[in-house]
Design a protein around this motif. Sequence first.
Motif, PDB file in Angstrom:
ATOM      1  N   ALA A   1      21.567  73.558  36.325  1.00  0.00           N
ATOM      2  CA  ALA A   1      22.813  72.855  35.616  1.00  0.00           C
ATOM      3  C   ALA A   1      23.333  73.903  34.571  1.00  0.00           C
ATOM      4  CB  ALA A   1      22.192  71.668  34.675  1.00  0.00           C
ATOM      5  N   PRO A   2      22.692  74.822  33.866  1.00  0.00           N
ATOM      6  CA  PRO A   2      23.361  75.629  33.023  1.00  0.00           C
ATOM      7  C   PRO A   2      24.396  76.578  33.888  1.00  0.00           C
ATOM      8  CG  PRO A   2      21.311  75.901  32.425  1.00  0.00           C
ATOM      9  CD  PRO A   2      21.271  75.035  33.892  1.00  0.00           C
ATOM     10  N   GLY A   3      24.042  76.846  34.935  1.00  0.00           N
ATOM     11  CA  GLY A   3      24.839  77.834  35.705  1.00  0.00           C
ATOM     12  C   GLY A   3      26.149  77.135  36.331  1.00  0.00           C
ATOM     13  N   ILE A   4      25.988  75.762  36.566  1.00  0.00           N
ATOM     14  CA  ILE A   4      27.120  74.961  37.073  1.00  0.00           C
ATOM     15  C   ILE A   4      28.108  74.566  35.893  1.00  0.00           C
ATOM     16  CG2 ILE A   4      27.805  72.897  38.109  1.00  0.00           C
ATOM     17  CD1 ILE A   4      25.987  74.231  39.942  1.00  0.00           C
ATOM     18  N   ALA A   5      27.331  74.277  34.720  1.00  0.00           N
ATOM     19  CA  ALA A   5      28.150  74.051  33.456  1.00  0.00           C
ATOM     20  C   ALA A   5      29.058  75.180  33.275  1.00  0.00           C
ATOM     21  CB  ALA A   5      27.331  73.854  32.106  1.00  0.00           C
ATOM     22  N   LEU A   6      28.467  76.348  33.133  1.00  0.00           N
ATOM     23  CA  LEU A   6      28.944  77.434  32.777  1.00  0.00           C
ATOM     24  C   LEU A   6      30.372  78.204  33.901  1.00  0.00           C
ATOM     25  CD1 LEU A   6      28.783  80.523  31.083  1.00  0.00           C
ATOM     26  CD2 LEU A   6      27.742  81.102  32.919  1.00  0.00           C
ATOM     27  N   THR A   7      30.259  77.486  35.012  1.00  0.00           N
ATOM     28  CA  THR A   7      31.262  77.746  36.175  1.00  0.00           C
ATOM     29  C   THR A   7      32.381  76.780  35.720  1.00  0.00           C
ATOM     30  OG1 THR A   7      29.476  78.327  37.602  1.00  0.00           O
ATOM     31  CG2 THR A   7      31.790  78.025  38.486  1.00  0.00           C
ATOM     32  N   ILE A   8      31.936  75.618  35.262  1.00  0.00           N
ATOM     33  CA  ILE A   8      33.123  74.582  34.816  1.00  0.00           C
ATOM     34  C   ILE A   8      33.827  75.216  33.596  1.00  0.00           C
ATOM     35  CG2 ILE A   8      33.430  72.236  34.092  1.00  0.00           C
ATOM     36  CD1 ILE A   8      31.238  71.257  36.015  1.00  0.00           C
ATOM     37  N   LEU A   9      33.023  75.577  32.793  1.00  0.00           N
ATOM     38  CA  LEU A   9      33.662  76.214  31.491  1.00  0.00           C
ATOM     39  C   LEU A   9      34.549  77.400  31.730  1.00  0.00           C
ATOM     40  CD1 LEU A   9      30.919  75.993  28.972  1.00  0.00           C
ATOM     41  CD2 LEU A   9      32.946  74.765  28.859  1.00  0.00           C
TER      42      LEU A   9
END
Length: 365
Positions: free
Chosen positions: A145-153
């Motif tokens: 989840a952190p990697g996906i969240a970072l990509t969205i940011l």
Amino acid sequence: MKYIDEFRNKRLAQILVRKIIDILPVRAVNIMEVCGTHTQNFYRFGLDRLLPPGIRFISGPGCPVCVSPERYIDDAIKLARRKNFIIVTFGDMLRIPGSNSSLENERAKNANVRVIYSPLESLTIAKLNPDKKVVFLAVGFETTAPGIALTILMAKKERLKNLFFLTSRKLIPAAMRNLLLDKRLKLDAFLCPGHVSAIIGTKDYAQIVKKYRIGCCVAGFEPVDILEGIFILLKQIAEKRPKMANQYMRVVRREGNPKAKKIINRVFKKYDSLWRGLGMIPDSGLKIKNEFAQFDAGRFLPISKPTKINRRQAQCRCAEVLKGLISPIACKLFSRVCSPENPLGACMVSSEGACNAQYKYKCYG
Ligand code: SF4
């Protein structure tokens, strides 16, 4: 190799097996692991053959690809069929059967489906294809989840208008609580996932121990880790003192990874989520917050209706495998009709699936 060799030490493993045999209660014990890597390594290192028969080691819903509902795969296929869409995904997703097709089949029919190895690659693909809509299939547990969240940011920061995320994000402690409500399972303890726990820490499990009086032990993935985790849980069972234990202290801290949790909470919020096999579970998923709704690929999809599946797929018992109600070999299609080369269900496709692990390491007659 530091942190690997010492945890594959044969002598240590033998000592632990002897300690396990010494402490084993007279009755059979049901220990569930909720992590696909534990599933794989349990069979890969032959621990099923090392442990005494009194221990039933049950694989739970620990494979992120497997627990994504069929409807999710169908939605991904619908998008792959649309003109000017590029689907980007991790390789495991390609062969998961939807109701009537798979992304691999769609790719063979010229759909633009690409395999990537990091969510960040989706940013590059979107930038190189400004006339296309790029959709990343964001499945998984807390670990990714952190990697996906970072990509969205990053997509927001770079003002990308053509990158979207079709999410099926799941939360492991919610699934564990749900499993404990099913009295058919008769679980005695949980071997908790190391990767997920590195992010979330151990507090959620401590609440489960307190509420359900069941032991939880976070364990690493090498044979000595798994055996030590099992020993810790058996000791708790013998002493009738369920606790939250952490065998994987070299990686997992009580508070988890605060930075990773912060970035997850920045982008996602909890919601009631549908799991393959387990059904709808309250607060068991993460969806994109309204602030980032422009990146949600759900906007391209009509409300999906359940689709008819073919007769062979209807015989697939993944739902019961994921819930730990049956072992993969209890499915009459296992190895006869269903194999990693010709998978009929998600649990045979993914390298973290229970059917795949038992097939690959020949844990059947
Ligand atoms: Fe489904 Fe194949 Fe596993 Fe049977 S062996 S439950 S058909 S994935």
